[in-house]
Design an enzyme around this catalytic site. Structure first.
Site, mmCIF file in Angstrom:
data_model
loop_
_atom_site.group_PDB
_atom_site.id
_atom_site.type_symbol
_atom_site.label_atom_id
_atom_site.label_comp_id
_atom_site.label_asym_id
_atom_site.label_seq_id
_atom_site.Cartn_x
_atom_site.Cartn_y
_atom_site.Cartn_z
ATOM 1 N N ILE A 145 0.855 -1.176 0.000
ATOM 2 C CA ILE A 145 0.000 0.000 0.000
ATOM 3 C C ILE A 145 0.898 1.235 0.000
ATOM 4 O O ILE A 145 1.737 1.406 0.888
ATOM 5 C CB ILE A 145 -0.920 0.033 1.229
ATOM 6 N N LYS A 146 0.715 2.091 -0.991
ATOM 7 C CA LYS A 146 1.539 3.303 -1.091
ATOM 8 C C LYS A 146 0.927 4.435 -0.270
ATOM 9 O O LYS A 146 -0.241 4.786 -0.464
ATOM 10 C CB LYS A 146 1.690 3.741 -2.547
#
Length: 373
Positions: free
Chosen positions: A141-142
């Site tokens: 997850i960025k």
């Protein structure tokens, strides 16, 4: 399929090659699998600009968008469904790499809505939602490295979720990112999570630093200023790697967590496409070779390196003092580095917000066209 020699050499030197691109055509055509087999690709990164380009061109998404519109889905649901479907499919393509690399590589990143960059609570909630929706262990997850993002990173890691920290421009902010990671790991351990399953990379942006600082040096115009052009980005990244070594190779805090199964948060070189045509087109790959790093490349940069790239094995380690001297030189000629990095972070968030708005608009038009039809 045979691997390209130049990219194989880069991988052998400890640099994981990740592709900075994703689209449904790339997956369905088999091109992504081909890049794994011929270009040493062991990961994929995405961002709002990449999704905007993918969904706004061609017809690969038309059938799904029409189907979702028929079901009454709103624009946010359509975007969420199409993008998470692509990321899940890419995760499946890279699953063999994930298994073969002891779960280090084979990773695919998806970013939280850039409009949440300054809202820690909303970022955490969406990160957890995306993790559940994609439902693949090789997902990252960025989360952007804003002040709010630092808190979100810690909290998301504490939930046992793997994170790609994005939009890091300064060494000072990078140090804060590493501390957020360590704090998150400690909290994850307290909650009973298996630390060996939590992975993270810290995406340190490169070319944008040269673009911004080179412009300022050109305006100054003195011989001392012009001599420093093209040196800031590499110096910045090399200083960042020196900090990485302090924390993860010799730091007591990480050593204790490593004893409980924790993995280092690898440094990832992002924004590695060269913006200045006067510089070698493989500059931010050849000159950033160091063990246990990632280089995420646009397709054009990857092909350039495959064609004529070279592996400079001494391009990072042992060059911290030289890099610090470059930074002292920048300050002496009048470059306000704190202002530079603050501007780059703000612009980075803004660019992704603009891309997201364009994606929303284009998707809304597709939905409206379906309703009208």
């Amino acid at each position: 399929m045979k691997q390209n020699e130049n990219l194989s050499a880069l991988s052998a030197a400890g640099v994981s090659v990740w592709l900075d691109d994703l689209s449904r055509d790339l997956i369905s055509s088999g091109r992504l699998a081909e890049l794994v087999g011929t270009r040493s690709v062991v990961g994929v990164t995405t961002n709002p600009s990449i999704f905007q380009a993918a969904l706004s061109s061609g017809t690969a998404y038309d059938e799904q968008v029409t189907s979702l519109a028929t079901q009454g889905a709103d624009v946010d649901t359509v975007i969420r469904t199409t993008t998470t479907d692509d990321v899940r499919s890419a995760c499946d393509v890279l699953q063999p790499v994930f298994a073969a690399s002891d779960e280090v590589d084979g990773r695919v990143s998806i970013e939280v809505d850039p409009r949440l960059a300054h809202d820690a609570d909303a970022t955490v909630a969406q990160a957890i939602e995306l993790w559940k929706v994609v439902d693949r262990p090789n997902l990252l997850i960025k989360i952007p490295a804003t002040i709010a993002g630092l808190d979100a990173i810690r909290r998301v890691i504490a939930e046992g979720i793997s994170v790609n920290v994005t939009l890091i421009f300064s060494v000072e902010r990078y140090a804060q990112v590493m501390q957020s990671y360590l704090e998150g790991l400690a909290e994850a351990a307290e909650k009973g999570h298996d630390l060996s399953t939590i992975h993270s990379v810290a995406s340190f942006f490169v070319s944008r630093v040269d673009t911004e600082i080179d412009g300022r040096l050109a305006k100054l115009g003195t011989p001392q200023a012009l001599e420093l052009q093209g040196k800031a980005a590499l110096a910045n990244a090399r200083l960042a790697y020196a900090e990485y070594l302090k924390v993860f190779s010799s730091g007591d805090r990480f050593a204790e967590l490593a004893g409980r199964g924790a993995r280092p948060q690898r440094a990832l070189w992002a924004s590695t496409g060269v913006k200045n045509p006067d510089y070698p087109d493989t500059l931010y790959v050849s000159d950033l070779v160091a063990p246990d790093t990632v280089n995420t490349m646009p397709a054009a940069t990857m092909e350039a390196f495959a064609d004529h790239g070279r592996v400079e094995k001494d391009s990072v380690i042992g060059r911290a003092e030289e890099s610090a001297e470059i930074f002292r030189g920048l300050e002496q000629v009048g470059v306000d580095l704190a202002e530079v990095f603050a501007k780059l972070e703000a612009e980075g968030v803004s660019k992704f917000e603009v891309a997201w708005a364009e994606l929303l608009q284009a998707t809304s038009e597709q939905i409206d066209a379906h309703k009208a039809g």
